[in-house]
Motif scaffolding. Structure first.
Motif, PDB file in Angstrom:
ATOM      1  N   GLN A  45      25.658   9.450  30.480  1.00 37.22           N
ATOM      2  CA  GLN A  45      24.729   9.791  31.338  1.00 37.22           C
ATOM      3  C   GLN A  45      23.818   8.625  31.483  1.00 37.22           C
ATOM      4  OE1 GLN A  45      22.387  12.942  29.710  1.00 37.22           O
ATOM      5  NE2 GLN A  45      20.657  12.719  31.177  1.00 37.22           N
ATOM      6  N   GLY A  46      23.164   8.382  32.487  1.00 41.70           N
ATOM      7  CA  GLY A  46      22.407   7.338  32.869  1.00 41.70           C
ATOM      8  C   GLY A  46      23.371   5.986  33.169  1.00 41.70           C
ATOM      9  N   ASP A  64      24.346  17.157  27.436  1.00 40.62           N
ATOM     10  CA  ASP A  64      23.030  16.543  27.426  1.00 40.62           C
ATOM     11  C   ASP A  64      22.161  16.752  26.095  1.00 40.62           C
ATOM     12  OD1 ASP A  64      20.826  15.096  28.290  1.00 40.62           O
ATOM     13  OD2 ASP A  64      20.261  16.733  29.708  1.00 40.62           O
ATOM     14  N   ILE A  65      21.936  15.488  25.371  1.00 42.74           N
ATOM     15  CA  ILE A  65      21.305  15.780  24.332  1.00 42.74           C
ATOM     16  C   ILE A  65      19.734  15.403  24.352  1.00 42.74           C
ATOM     17  CG2 ILE A  65      21.018  15.078  21.722  1.00 42.74           C
ATOM     18  CD1 ILE A  65      24.071  14.627  21.950  1.00 42.74           C
ATOM     19  N   LYS A  66      18.809  16.404  24.183  1.00 45.25           N
ATOM     20  CA  LYS A  66      17.482  16.136  24.661  1.00 45.25           C
ATOM     21  C   LYS A  66      16.733  16.697  23.029  1.00 45.25           C
ATOM     22  CE  LYS A  66      17.006  16.347  29.514  1.00 45.25           C
ATOM     23  NZ  LYS A  66      16.606  16.856  30.742  1.00 45.25           N
ATOM     24  N   ALA A  67      15.904  15.794  22.586  1.00 43.12           N
ATOM     25  CA  ALA A  67      15.001  16.367  21.423  1.00 43.12           C
ATOM     26  C   ALA A  67      15.787  16.903  20.483  1.00 43.12           C
ATOM     27  CB  ALA A  67      13.929  17.329  21.946  1.00 43.12           C
ATOM     28  N   GLN A  69      18.698  18.474  20.507  1.00 38.34           N
ATOM     29  CA  GLN A  69      19.612  19.907  20.797  1.00 38.34           C
ATOM     30  C   GLN A  69      20.314  19.156  21.985  1.00 38.34           C
ATOM     31  OE1 GLN A  69      17.529  23.328  21.763  1.00 38.34           O
ATOM     32  NE2 GLN A  69      16.486  23.278  19.943  1.00 38.34           N
ATOM     33  N   LYS A  70      21.665  19.970  21.897  1.00 38.65           N
ATOM     34  CA  LYS A  70      22.973  19.946  22.893  1.00 38.65           C
ATOM     35  C   LYS A  70      22.885  20.898  23.476  1.00 38.65           C
ATOM     36  CE  LYS A  70      28.003  19.428  22.108  1.00 38.65           C
ATOM     37  NZ  LYS A  70      29.137  19.172  21.347  1.00 38.65           N
ATOM     38  N   ILE A  71      22.813  20.393  25.041  1.00 41.72           N
ATOM     39  CA  ILE A  71      22.822  21.373  26.025  1.00 41.72           C
ATOM     40  C   ILE A  71      23.976  20.997  26.882  1.00 41.72           C
ATOM     41  CG2 ILE A  71      21.706  22.112  28.166  1.00 41.72           C
ATOM     42  CD1 ILE A  71      19.096  21.101  26.728  1.00 41.72           C
TER      43      ILE A  71
END
Length: 80
Positions: A45-46, A64-67, A69-71
């Protein structure tokens, strides 16, 4: 291009069926075919990507890993 080659473009990209033969020919010139194994990492990503990905068979999942958390999202799921 031959009729068979133009048919390949239309089979892989139904949205390209209305394109003229010249455009399909250009697409054929720049197309690269890649196969990926189950759970194989494709891109980060990115990171810049100068390609168009077309899923012709199988499933592509984006993780996607945000804060912390794995989404996981399914971007494509096609069976040939």
């Amino acid at each position: 291009t031959t009729v068979e080659q133009a048919d390949v473009v239309t089979q892989l990209m139904p949205w390209a069926a209305h394109l003229g033969e010249d455009c399909k020919e250009e697409l054929l010139k720049i197309m690269e075919h890649s196969l990926y194994n189950h759970n194989e990492h494709i891109i980060d990503q990115g990171k810049p990507l100068c390609a168009l990905g077309i899923i012709s068979r199988g499933t592509v999942k984006m993780i996607d890993i945000k804060a912390g958390q794995k989404i996981t999202r399914t971007l494509g799921q096609l069976m040939a």
